[in-house]
Design a protein around this motif. Structure first.
Motif, short mmCIF file in Angstrom:
data_model
loop_
_atom_site.label_atom_id
_atom_site.label_comp_id
_atom_site.label_asym_id
_atom_site.label_seq_id
_atom_site.Cartn_x
_atom_site.Cartn_y
_atom_site.Cartn_z
N THR A 149 31.68 -3.15 7.50
CA THR A 149 32.30 -2.25 8.47
C THR A 149 33.22 -1.24 7.82
N ALA A 150 34.23 -1.75 7.10
CA ALA A 150 35.17 -0.82 6.48
C ALA A 150 34.50 0.01 5.42
N ASP A 151 33.56 -0.61 4.68
CA ASP A 151 32.93 0.12 3.60
C ASP A 151 32.06 1.25 4.13
N ARG A 152 31.32 1.02 5.23
CA ARG A 152 30.50 2.09 5.79
C ARG A 152 31.37 3.21 6.32
N ALA A 153 32.49 2.85 6.96
CA ALA A 153 33.34 3.87 7.55
C ALA A 153 34.00 4.73 6.50
N ASN A 154 34.25 4.16 5.32
CA ASN A 154 35.05 4.88 4.34
C ASN A 154 34.26 5.36 3.14
N THR A 155 33.06 4.85 2.93
CA THR A 155 32.30 5.29 1.77
C THR A 155 30.95 5.88 2.13
N GLY A 156 30.52 5.70 3.37
CA GLY A 156 29.21 6.19 3.74
C GLY A 156 28.09 5.28 3.29
N SER A 157 28.42 4.12 2.76
CA SER A 157 27.40 3.19 2.28
C SER A 157 26.76 2.46 3.44
N LYS A 158 25.46 2.24 3.37
CA LYS A 158 24.77 1.51 4.42
C LYS A 158 24.93 0.01 4.26
N GLY A 159 25.11 -0.45 3.04
CA GLY A 159 25.18 -1.88 2.79
C GLY A 159 26.58 -2.37 2.65
N ALA A 160 26.73 -3.70 2.75
CA ALA A 160 28.04 -4.30 2.60
C ALA A 160 28.40 -4.42 1.13
N TYR A 272 20.60 15.74 13.93
CA TYR A 272 21.28 15.29 12.72
C TYR A 272 22.52 14.47 13.06
N LEU A 273 23.32 14.95 14.02
CA LEU A 273 24.54 14.23 14.38
C LEU A 273 24.21 12.86 14.96
N ARG A 274 23.17 12.78 15.77
CA ARG A 274 22.77 11.49 16.34
C ARG A 274 22.36 10.53 15.22
N ARG A 275 21.64 11.03 14.23
CA ARG A 275 21.21 10.18 13.12
C ARG A 275 22.41 9.69 12.30
N GLU A 276 23.37 10.59 12.07
CA GLU A 276 24.56 10.18 11.32
C GLU A 276 25.38 9.16 12.10
N ARG A 277 25.45 9.35 13.41
CA ARG A 277 26.16 8.37 14.25
C ARG A 277 25.49 7.00 14.16
N ARG A 281 27.87 6.80 9.82
CA ARG A 281 28.53 7.72 8.89
C ARG A 281 29.49 8.69 9.58
N ILE A 282 29.81 8.43 10.84
CA ILE A 282 30.82 9.20 11.56
C ILE A 282 31.99 8.26 11.84
N ASP A 283 33.20 8.65 11.46
CA ASP A 283 34.34 7.78 11.67
C ASP A 283 35.51 8.58 12.24
N VAL A 301 24.37 19.82 20.57
CA VAL A 301 25.16 19.09 19.58
C VAL A 301 26.54 18.76 20.13
N LEU A 302 27.09 19.65 20.96
CA LEU A 302 28.38 19.34 21.58
C LEU A 302 28.26 18.17 22.55
N ALA A 303 27.16 18.09 23.25
CA ALA A 303 26.96 16.96 24.15
C ALA A 303 26.95 15.65 23.36
N GLU A 304 26.36 15.66 22.17
CA GLU A 304 26.38 14.47 21.31
C GLU A 304 27.77 14.21 20.78
N ALA A 305 28.42 15.26 20.30
CA ALA A 305 29.73 15.09 19.66
C ALA A 305 30.78 14.60 20.65
N LEU A 306 30.81 15.18 21.85
CA LEU A 306 31.85 14.84 22.81
C LEU A 306 31.66 13.45 23.42
N ARG A 307 30.49 12.86 23.20
CA ARG A 307 30.25 11.48 23.65
C ARG A 307 30.59 10.46 22.57
N LEU A 308 30.90 10.93 21.36
CA LEU A 308 31.30 9.99 20.31
C LEU A 308 32.60 9.32 20.70
N PRO A 309 32.76 8.04 20.38
CA PRO A 309 33.98 7.33 20.81
C PRO A 309 35.25 7.89 20.21
#
Length: 410
Positions: A149-160, A272-277, A281-283, A301-309
């Protein structure tokens, strides 16, 4: 650590002893944040800074002495009315500096930490800076994330990244307790201090640790391969962001046009934004800017972005007429008023600039102010401390986040 690491590693690999002074706390208008570092090598060469000049000489002397001393020292610098001619900060602030010696013997983990930084893996170092027993001073605990969790949020890594605790603070119990606290700080990407009782009791006083964290750069995603995007890419890089430019038009979205971007992506922005979410890779540190001012690109893209938590900032370029039309389209797309209200549009602060470069400064100024809780008003029109800490507090009474850094340094 980033700015002094190359020279520090050079001396470290050569088996030399280096004096290191690190800002571990600031109060008031201190010139540099916690984590700022000065190192003094065996030949007397100094690299880095702890105060921008105010107390450099005093820290240089302490760091030089630390090369031959085996006892770290914590020193507070500031000017009082009783001692106005003493070494201190002319800005009126106060800072605590921890001075220690670093060598292959005292800091054997330095090369692995440098390797983490090189590849963008999250890592934190907790150092004892205050303790009734001088023998405890300078002990370190190196912590890496225990799950993805923390590693993906801060490094962009997919794995632990497997948890690794290197060195020790003196006991397994204390190491485990501090490690849990440090992981929370690491996930947030801040430098901080932790306080415990001398034996590691929570809520106690007597032992203080400085926690330095290294996480990957926060992201700035620029949608729209325009001249304004070119300028914002340069400004974003200067501010320490990992900059991605995305546009669906391959003739414009090229590395040649954006040589200073970390990534140039040819894709529809919303896709692209949906794929990154979905890839994690979006934090909360991510800044999203839409510079297309074309409904077929920016509304989806704004509709996607504004729905991000949660993200740090969402801004869209366009005239007031364009923005009125855009808001209507977003409401038609089903976005709630609370979601639409997160949008900064027209984008940027009122600097009255017109060039792409001036506009980029305006946009950057707004997302900095949004992140830090700034007003955007001239400092001369305000009162109180210039570097306010009120927006930089964590809720825990034991834990104080003295400063938020884009790229923390030891």
């Amino acid at each position: 650590m980033r700015d002094v690491l190359p020279q520090l590693l050079s001396w470290w690999h050569a088996g030399e002893v280096v004096g290191v002074g690190t800002v571990v706390a600031t109060f008031g208008s201190a010139p540099l944040p916690p984590g700022a570092t000065m190192i003094v090598g065996p030949d007397g060469t100094s690299v880095g800074s702890v105060s921008g000049g105010c107390v450099e000489g005093a820290v240089y002397d302490l760091a030089s002495a630390a090369v031959n001393s085996r006892t770290p020292v914590l020193v507070r610098y500031g000017i009082s009315e009783e001692d106005a001619l003493a070494v201190g900060l002319t800005c009126g602030g106060t800072l605590d500096v921890f001075v220690d010696r670093v060598s292959r013997q005292t800091y054997p983990e330095l090369d692995t930490i440098a390797a983490d930084i090189e590849v963008g893996r999250a890592v934190a170092v907790a150092t004892v800076i205050e303790h009734p027993n001088p023998a405890r001073l300078g002990r370190r605990l190196v912590v890496r994330p225990s799950d993805g969790t923390a590693d993906r949020a801060n490094t962009g890594s997919k794995g632990a990244t497997p948890a690794r605790t290197v060195s020790t603070l003196g006991s397994t119990r204390l190491d485990g307790m501090v490690r849990d606290d440090v992981l929370s700080i690491l996930a947030a990407g801040h430098n901080a201090t932790l306080s415990y009782g001398p034996n590691g009791d929570r809520g106690g006083e007597g032992m203080r640790l400085f926690v330095w964290t290294c996480v990957s750069r926060p992201r700035l995603i620029v949608f729209g391969a325009t001249d304004f995007a070119t300028a914002l890419t340069r400004v974003g890089g200067l501010l320490g962001y990992h900059v991605t430019v995305c546009d669906a038009r391959p003739v414009f979205a090229t590395k040649t046009r954006f040589p200073q971007a970390d990534e140039v992506v040819v894709d529809w922005p919303h896709r692209y934004l949906r794929r990154e979410r979905d890839a994690g890779r979006i934090d909360p540190r991510t800044v999203i800017t839409i510079l297309t001012h074309d409904p077929k690109f920016d509304v989806p893209v704004l509709a996607e972005a504004l729905r991000l938590p949660e993200v740090a900032y969402i801004g869209a370029m366009g005239s007031r007429k364009t923005n009125t039309d855009r808001l209507a389209r977003l409401r038609e797309a089903g976005l709630a008023a609370s979601q639409v209200s997160r949008l900064h549009s027209p984008i940027g602060l009122d600097l009255r600039g017109r060039t792409p470069e001036e506009t980029a400064i305006s946009v950057a100024a707004e997302f900095i102010a949004t992140r830090c809780g700034g007003t955007g008003r001239p400092l001369r029109d305000l009162t109180g401390p210039i570097h306010s800490l009120e927006t930089n507090r964590l809720e825990s009474p034991r834990l104080h986040k003295f400063h938020e850094n884009v790229e923390p340094t030891l």
